[in-house]
Scaffold this motif. Structure first.
Motif, PDB file in Angstrom:
ATOM      1  N   THR A  66      40.263  39.517  37.955  1.00  0.00           N
ATOM      2  CA  THR A  66      40.812  38.712  37.364  1.00  0.00           C
ATOM      3  C   THR A  66      40.022  37.417  37.572  1.00  0.00           C
ATOM      4  OG1 THR A  66      43.049  39.553  36.773  1.00  0.00           O
ATOM      5  CG2 THR A  66      42.694  37.310  36.348  1.00  0.00           C
ATOM      6  N   TYR A  67      39.471  36.828  36.385  1.00  0.00           N
ATOM      7  CA  TYR A  67      38.730  35.447  36.457  1.00  0.00           C
ATOM      8  C   TYR A  67      39.083  34.401  35.777  1.00  0.00           C
ATOM      9  CZ  TYR A  67      35.323  38.964  38.511  1.00  0.00           C
ATOM     10  OH  TYR A  67      34.568  39.807  39.105  1.00  0.00           O
ATOM     11  N   TRP A  68      39.393  33.179  36.303  1.00  0.00           N
ATOM     12  CA  TRP A  68      39.675  32.064  35.455  1.00  0.00           C
ATOM     13  C   TRP A  68      38.464  31.395  35.309  1.00  0.00           C
ATOM     14  CZ3 TRP A  68      44.093  30.517  33.414  1.00  0.00           C
ATOM     15  CH2 TRP A  68      45.445  31.253  33.707  1.00  0.00           C
ATOM     16  N   PRO A  97      31.600  34.937  36.148  1.00  0.00           N
ATOM     17  CA  PRO A  97      30.803  35.102  37.435  1.00  0.00           C
ATOM     18  C   PRO A  97      30.610  36.473  37.876  1.00  0.00           C
ATOM     19  CG  PRO A  97      32.944  34.475  37.838  1.00  0.00           C
ATOM     20  CD  PRO A  97      33.097  34.644  36.407  1.00  0.00           C
ATOM     21  N   ILE A  98      29.665  37.035  36.955  1.00  0.00           N
ATOM     22  CA  ILE A  98      29.482  38.675  37.365  1.00  0.00           C
ATOM     23  C   ILE A  98      27.935  38.816  37.098  1.00  0.00           C
ATOM     24  CG2 ILE A  98      29.810  40.966  37.057  1.00  0.00           C
ATOM     25  CD1 ILE A  98      32.529  40.165  35.669  1.00  0.00           C
ATOM     26  N   SER A  99      27.336  39.253  38.236  1.00  0.00           N
ATOM     27  CA  SER A  99      25.866  39.641  38.117  1.00  0.00           C
ATOM     28  C   SER A  99      25.505  40.969  38.713  1.00  0.00           C
ATOM     29  CB  SER A  99      24.909  38.188  38.576  1.00  0.00           C
ATOM     30  OG  SER A  99      23.724  38.745  38.505  1.00  0.00           O
ATOM     31  N   PHE A 100      25.160  41.993  38.246  1.00  0.00           N
ATOM     32  CA  PHE A 100      24.578  43.311  38.735  1.00  0.00           C
ATOM     33  C   PHE A 100      23.338  43.402  38.653  1.00  0.00           C
ATOM     34  CE2 PHE A 100      28.556  44.017  36.481  1.00  0.00           C
ATOM     35  CZ  PHE A 100      29.194  44.605  37.283  1.00  0.00           C
ATOM     36  N   VAL A 132      35.214  45.982  30.367  1.00  0.00           N
ATOM     37  CA  VAL A 132      35.910  45.175  29.357  1.00  0.00           C
ATOM     38  C   VAL A 132      36.888  44.419  29.932  1.00  0.00           C
ATOM     39  CG1 VAL A 132      37.409  45.422  27.297  1.00  0.00           C
ATOM     40  CG2 VAL A 132      35.771  47.252  27.909  1.00  0.00           C
ATOM     41  N   TYR A 133      36.763  42.839  29.704  1.00  0.00           N
ATOM     42  CA  TYR A 133      37.824  41.912  30.099  1.00  0.00           C
ATOM     43  C   TYR A 133      38.402  41.230  28.906  1.00  0.00           C
ATOM     44  CZ  TYR A 133      34.946  42.335  34.418  1.00  0.00           C
ATOM     45  OH  TYR A 133      34.477  42.949  35.571  1.00  0.00           O
ATOM     46  N   LYS A 134      39.630  41.256  29.146  1.00  0.00           N
ATOM     47  CA  LYS A 134      40.534  40.749  28.012  1.00  0.00           C
ATOM     48  C   LYS A 134      41.254  39.141  28.398  1.00  0.00           C
ATOM     49  CE  LYS A 134      44.563  41.491  24.899  1.00  0.00           C
ATOM     50  NZ  LYS A 134      45.530  42.556  24.456  1.00  0.00           N
ATOM     51  N   ALA A 135      40.997  38.128  27.570  1.00  0.00           N
ATOM     52  CA  ALA A 135      41.750  36.980  27.663  1.00  0.00           C
ATOM     53  C   ALA A 135      43.190  37.061  27.826  1.00  0.00           C
ATOM     54  CB  ALA A 135      41.318  36.110  26.759  1.00  0.00           C
ATOM     55  N   THR A 136      43.748  36.789  28.862  1.00  0.00           N
ATOM     56  CA  THR A 136      45.192  37.378  29.118  1.00  0.00           C
ATOM     57  C   THR A 136      45.967  36.018  29.332  1.00  0.00           C
ATOM     58  OG1 THR A 136      44.515  37.578  31.446  1.00  0.00           O
ATOM     59  CG2 THR A 136      44.926  39.423  30.024  1.00  0.00           C
ATOM     60  N   ILE A 166      40.468  29.709  31.065  1.00  0.00           N
ATOM     61  CA  ILE A 166      41.167  30.801  30.341  1.00  0.00           C
ATOM     62  C   ILE A 166      40.946  32.011  31.548  1.00  0.00           C
ATOM     63  CG2 ILE A 166      40.545  32.596  28.480  1.00  0.00           C
ATOM     64  CD1 ILE A 166      39.544  30.612  26.834  1.00  0.00           C
ATOM     65  N   GLU A 167      41.787  32.699  31.442  1.00  0.00           N
ATOM     66  CA  GLU A 167      42.097  34.067  32.343  1.00  0.00           C
ATOM     67  C   GLU A 167      41.472  35.247  31.747  1.00  0.00           C
ATOM     68  OE1 GLU A 167      45.448  36.037  35.477  1.00  0.00           O
ATOM     69  OE2 GLU A 167      45.732  35.430  33.223  1.00  0.00           O
ATOM     70  N   PHE A 168      40.497  35.747  32.208  1.00  0.00           N
ATOM     71  CA  PHE A 168      39.923  37.271  31.790  1.00  0.00           C
ATOM     72  C   PHE A 168      40.460  38.233  32.738  1.00  0.00           C
ATOM     73  CE2 PHE A 168      37.592  34.459  29.032  1.00  0.00           C
ATOM     74  CZ  PHE A 168      37.417  35.289  27.721  1.00  0.00           C
ATOM     75  N   THR A 169      40.914  39.267  32.556  1.00  0.00           N
ATOM     76  CA  THR A 169      41.193  40.184  33.415  1.00  0.00           C
ATOM     77  C   THR A 169      40.643  41.760  32.778  1.00  0.00           C
ATOM     78  OG1 THR A 169      43.667  39.488  33.801  1.00  0.00           O
ATOM     79  CG2 THR A 169      43.300  41.613  34.264  1.00  0.00           C
ATOM     80  N   ARG A 170      40.246  42.494  33.888  1.00  0.00           N
ATOM     81  CA  ARG A 170      39.521  43.783  33.455  1.00  0.00           C
ATOM     82  C   ARG A 170      40.442  44.984  33.067  1.00  0.00           C
ATOM     83  NH1 ARG A 170      35.489  47.226  37.425  1.00  0.00           N
ATOM     84  NH2 ARG A 170      35.084  49.101  35.793  1.00  0.00           N
TER      85      ARG A 170
END
Length: 450
Positions: A22-24, A54-57, A83-87, A94-98
């Motif tokens: 989960t990312y804020w 903040p993801i980088s592969f 897939v990340y959804k705004a929760t 905004i919080e995005f959760t995988r």
């Protein structure tokens, strides 16, 4: 002791947070508008500059795609299946959760992503040393599934047009780097139509000499039932369905997008306006657009397939079939009562109304998968699949019952069976609830056609 316990709890909380992924993130005018917007946006284009999470592969996977439909706001990481959804939203964040559980990645770089009937689809893309033409759909809470098509025509995201009202995708085929899964009669730079209702693709025609170079740029917006496409400082509206090309004549639209070499991203059209962000501030802007802003060109996009031979063959085949049906029914009328003739008409006149819808197929696939593993599907799982999680218990029960009854009714008609496809059994742990399965016999029968 207290200090050790506190350290343990901190480690556990951090571990769980990392596991949930989960990312804020700080919001911006673009994400904020989409989060609060009630409208559905089937496709957002020109997303190659996005890096919200903040993801980088690696550099190829940094592209973050935006999907907005009635079920929520999503971010997809290109090439990964994530897939990340705004929760949640609070304090300008905004919080995005995988919400996926993808384990394997790398097979769908530059795929064509869109939302159809509130389901996220990913079509085509490059990975594992070849280009594919697979149609994938995301089943929330479970994972990505492949929708079986009659043929596979490899393609990239560029050059694809999604018409939501007609349930169709028009796209340019390509065999870059390989010939895998490629029809030998279809060559690179051919126009293909994908019908999302029938799950079939068909060859439409080859690009003309005039139309071919236009489809070389990457600036695209799906609008006005066509694609707004840039080429050599000239901009066109391509309508694949009508095989027409329109040249932009409104200078103000050109200036809005390309003045001062501003990077334009996240473009989409709704209610007669094109919305876009001008990086790096992500301020959401819009300008009006209509067919009056374009002038029709004299050339076509593609050369339609020659239908003459098929028309002649079709007429001859229809005559032969009609004669054969006449004699068959003549014999049937003599040897069977009228009720038999009614049944024959039903069998020989299938209707599209009996086809399973995408959401019905999602539900069937879920129950099939669990049944083959010896597992039941619970009421909560069915509610999630049907999008009923936040509805009242009464609505859940009503819609769930109607959906399963409708599936069973279609199954009986399609397969001439007297048995229900989906069977419900009371839960042994709580007799108030039901679990759902599909028998092995019906599994074999269903998979013989789907």
């Amino acid at each position: 002791m207290i200090r050790s316990l506190s350290l343990f709890l901190i480690i556990m909380i951090c571990t769980l947070k990392s596991f949930a992924q989960t990312y804020w993130i700080n919001t911006n005018p673009f994400l904020d508008s989409l989060y609060l917007w009630d409208k559905q946006i089937p496709q957002i284009t020109n997303t190659q500059y996005n890096h919200f999470l903040p993801i980088s592969f690696n550099k190829m996977e940094d592209n973050q795609l935006i999907i907005k439909n009635k079920s929520g706001l999503y971010i997809l990481i290109d090439g990964t299946g994530r897939v990340y959804k705004a929760t949640n939203r609070q304090n300008n964040q905004i919080e995005f959760t995988r919400i996926d559980s993808t384990k394997h990645q790398g097979n769908n770089y530059s795929s064509f992503n869109f939302s159809y009937q509130d389901t996220i689809f990913s079509f085509g893309g490059y990975g594992f040393w070849h280009l594919n033409g697979q149609l994938r759909y995301f089943n929330p809470g479970y994972d990505w599934n492949i929708q079986k098509l009659n043929k596979e025509y490899p393609t990239f995201s560029n050059g694809a047009q999604f018409i939501n009202q007609q349930s169709k995708v028009f796209f340019i085929s390509s065999n870059i780097g390989n010939d895998l899964a490629f029809d030998q009669d279809i060559h690179e730079r051919s126009l293909i139509e994908l019908n999302l209702k029938t799950k079939k693709v068909q060859f439409i025609g080859k690009l003309t000499k005039e139309g071919y170079p236009i489809l070389d740029e990457t600036f695209t917006i799906n609008c006005l039932n066509g694609i707004f496409w840039g080429h050599e400082s000239k901009y066109y509206l391509l309508n694949f369905q009508n095989n027409k090309i329109y040249k932009l004549k409104n200078q103000s639209i050109y200036d809005a997008f390309f003045r001062n070499s501003t990077r334009i991203a996240n473009t989409f059209e709704t209610d007669g306006r094109i919305y876009f962000t001008a990086l790096p501030d992500y301020k959401l802007q819009s300008i009006p657009i209509s067919m009056n802003d374009f002038a029709l060109e004299s050339f076509q996009i593609y050369e339609p397939r020659n239908q003459t031979n098929y028309w002649i063959i079709g007429v001859i085949g229809l005559i032969v079939i009609s004669v054969g049906v006449y004699f068959v029914f003549r014999k049937v009328n003599k040897s069977h009562p009228p009720i038999q003739k009614i049944q024959t008409n039903i069998e020989e006149s299938p209707s599209n109304e009996y086809d399973f819808s995408p959401i019905e197929q999602h539900l069937i696939d879920l129950i099939l998968s669990n049944s083959e593993k010896g597992l039941y599907v619970t009421v909560d799982q069915i509610n999630n699949t049907l999008g009923l999680s936040k509805k009242s218990v009464e609505i859940q029960k009503k819609v769930r019952g109607e959906s399963i009854n409708k599936i069973n009714h279609k199954f009986k008609i399609i397969f001439h069976s007297e048995l229900d496809l989906i069977i419900r059994n009371r839960s042994e742990s709580d007799r108030r609830y039901y679990n759902y399965i599909i028998t092995k016999e019906n599994t074999v029968l269903y998979k013989s056609k789907y």
